[in-house]
Design a protein around this motif. Structure first.
Motif, PDB file in Angstrom:
ATOM      1  N   ALA A 291       0.827  -1.204   0.000  1.00 50.16           N
ATOM      2  CA  ALA A 291       0.000   0.000   0.000  1.00 50.16           C
ATOM      3  C   ALA A 291       0.859   1.250   0.000  1.00 50.16           C
TER       4      ALA A 291
ATOM      5  N   ILE B  43      -0.417   4.191   0.833  1.00 46.22           N
ATOM      6  CA  ILE B  43      -0.983   5.070   1.864  1.00 46.22           C
ATOM      7  C   ILE B  43      -0.947   4.315   3.195  1.00 46.22           C
ATOM      8  N   PRO B  44      -0.308   4.866   4.242  1.00 46.12           N
ATOM      9  CA  PRO B  44      -0.051   4.113   5.476  1.00 46.12           C
ATOM     10  C   PRO B  44      -1.292   3.548   6.165  1.00 46.12           C
ATOM     11  N   ILE B  45      -2.451   4.151   5.947  1.00 47.85           N
ATOM     12  CA  ILE B  45      -3.649   3.666   6.643  1.00 47.85           C
ATOM     13  C   ILE B  45      -4.243   2.424   5.953  1.00 47.85           C
ATOM     14  N   TYR B  46      -3.705   2.102   4.774  1.00 51.29           N
ATOM     15  CA  TYR B  46      -4.209   0.912   4.072  1.00 51.29           C
ATOM     16  C   TYR B  46      -3.216  -0.237   4.266  1.00 51.29           C
ATOM     17  N   PRO B  47      -3.694  -1.473   4.274  1.00 54.87           N
ATOM     18  CA  PRO B  47      -2.797  -2.598   4.535  1.00 54.87           C
ATOM     19  C   PRO B  47      -2.028  -3.053   3.297  1.00 54.87           C
ATOM     20  N   HIS B  48      -0.807  -3.511   3.538  1.00 53.50           N
ATOM     21  CA  HIS B  48      -0.108  -4.293   2.528  1.00 53.50           C
ATOM     22  C   HIS B  48      -0.868  -5.618   2.417  1.00 53.50           C
TER      23      HIS B  48
ATOM     24  N   GLN C 208      -0.020 -12.067   2.144  1.00 58.83           N
ATOM     25  CA  GLN C 208      -0.934 -12.278   3.268  1.00 58.83           C
ATOM     26  C   GLN C 208      -1.605 -13.651   3.129  1.00 58.83           C
TER      27      GLN C 208
ATOM     28  N   GLY D  68     -12.313   2.507  11.128  1.00 64.24           N
ATOM     29  CA  GLY D  68     -11.158   2.739  10.245  1.00 64.24           C
ATOM     30  C   GLY D  68     -11.635   3.129   8.859  1.00 64.24           C
ATOM     31  N   GLN D  69     -11.048   2.515   7.859  1.00 64.36           N
ATOM     32  CA  GLN D  69     -11.403   2.845   6.473  1.00 64.36           C
ATOM     33  C   GLN D  69     -12.423   1.851   5.905  1.00 64.36           C
TER      34      GLN D  69
ATOM     35  N   HIS E 250      -0.832 -12.498   8.717  1.00 63.56           N
ATOM     36  CA  HIS E 250       0.566 -12.144   8.994  1.00 63.56           C
ATOM     37  C   HIS E 250       0.553 -10.665   9.378  1.00 63.56           C
TER      38      HIS E 250
ATOM     39  N   GLN F 219       3.620  -5.020   8.280  1.00 64.77           N
ATOM     40  CA  GLN F 219       2.355  -4.367   7.927  1.00 64.77           C
ATOM     41  C   GLN F 219       2.451  -2.876   8.266  1.00 64.77           C
ATOM     42  N   ASN F 220       1.667  -2.051   7.581  1.00 59.78           N
ATOM     43  CA  ASN F 220       1.665  -0.612   7.874  1.00 59.78           C
ATOM     44  C   ASN F 220       1.201  -0.373   9.314  1.00 59.78           C
TER      45      ASN F 220
ATOM     46  N   TYR G 127      -2.223   1.165   9.721  1.00 62.23           N
ATOM     47  CA  TYR G 127      -3.313   0.221   9.485  1.00 62.23           C
ATOM     48  C   TYR G 127      -3.499  -0.691  10.695  1.00 62.23           C
TER      49      TYR G 127
ATOM     50  N   SER H 160      -5.293   1.229  13.344  1.00 61.42           N
ATOM     51  CA  SER H 160      -6.701   1.410  12.980  1.00 61.42           C
ATOM     52  C   SER H 160      -7.483   0.112  13.215  1.00 61.42           C
TER      53      SER H 160
END
Lengths: 91, 91
Positions: free
Chosen positions: A32, A34-39, A43, A63-64, B39, B43-44, B47, B50
Motif C-alpha cells: 500500500a 498510503i499508510p492507513i491501508y494494509p499491505h 498475506q 477505520g477505512q 501475517h 504491515q503498515n 493500518y 486502525s
C-alpha cells in the motif's frame, strides 16, 4: 484446508485481473502507498477471503471500512477467492 | 504523519514485550501459523493501529473478529501504538 474454513479455489491470474481496481490503494505489487491501508502481498489467502467477506457483509466497521464496503459489495465468492489467491502469491 | 490519522508514537521494544500474548496466533516473527489469521510482519503501522482500535471498539465483526475483541478490549492507545510499531518493524 482447515475444517474451520472452506473456500472456492482461487485463480491467481484471474485475481491479478480483478485486482486492477485495488491497485490505487494497495499497490500493483500489493504494498500500500498510503499508510492507513494494509499491505496485502504474501498475506494468508484464508484471512484475505475472511476479511473481504466481512467487508462485503458490512460486518467490518471503523477505520477505512466504509471504503471497502463499496469495493467488496459486488464481489462473488469466486472473485474473492481469486483476489485472495493473487495477493497471497505476491512476495 | 497523515492528517487523516494521528497516533501516539509507538515503541518497538515495548511492543515486542506486549506482543508475547499475540505470538500464539500471529507467530513470534509476525507470520501467522494458522491460515485464517493474518501475517502482521511489515504491515503498515497506521493500518495495524486502525484495526486494533476497530477491534477494541467492537466495530469489526465477522471472521475471527470475536477472538480479537477479547484481545484488544483492555489495550490503551499507547499499547496499540507500541504493538503496531513492533509488528511493522518486522521483516
Amino acid at each position: 484446508m482447515s475444517a474451520m474454513y472452506v473456500s472456492a479455489a482461487g485463480d491467481v491470474e484471474a485475481g491479478k485481473n480483478k485486482a486492477k481496481i485495488c491497485n490505487a490503494c494497495h499497490g500493483e505489487d500489493g504494498y500500500a502507498k498510503i499508510p492507513i491501508y494494509p499491505h496485502l502481498a504474501g498475506q494468508n489467502a484464508a484471512y484475505l477471503e475472511s476479511s473481504l467477506k466481512a467487508y462485503r457483509a458490512k460486518q467490518r466497521q471503523g477505520g477505512q471500512a466504509v471504503v471497502m464496503h463499496a469495493q467488496a459489495a459486488n464481489l462473488s465468492d469466486q472473485d474473492i477467492a481469486d483476489l485472495a489467491a493473487f495477493y497471497s502469491s505476491l512476495k
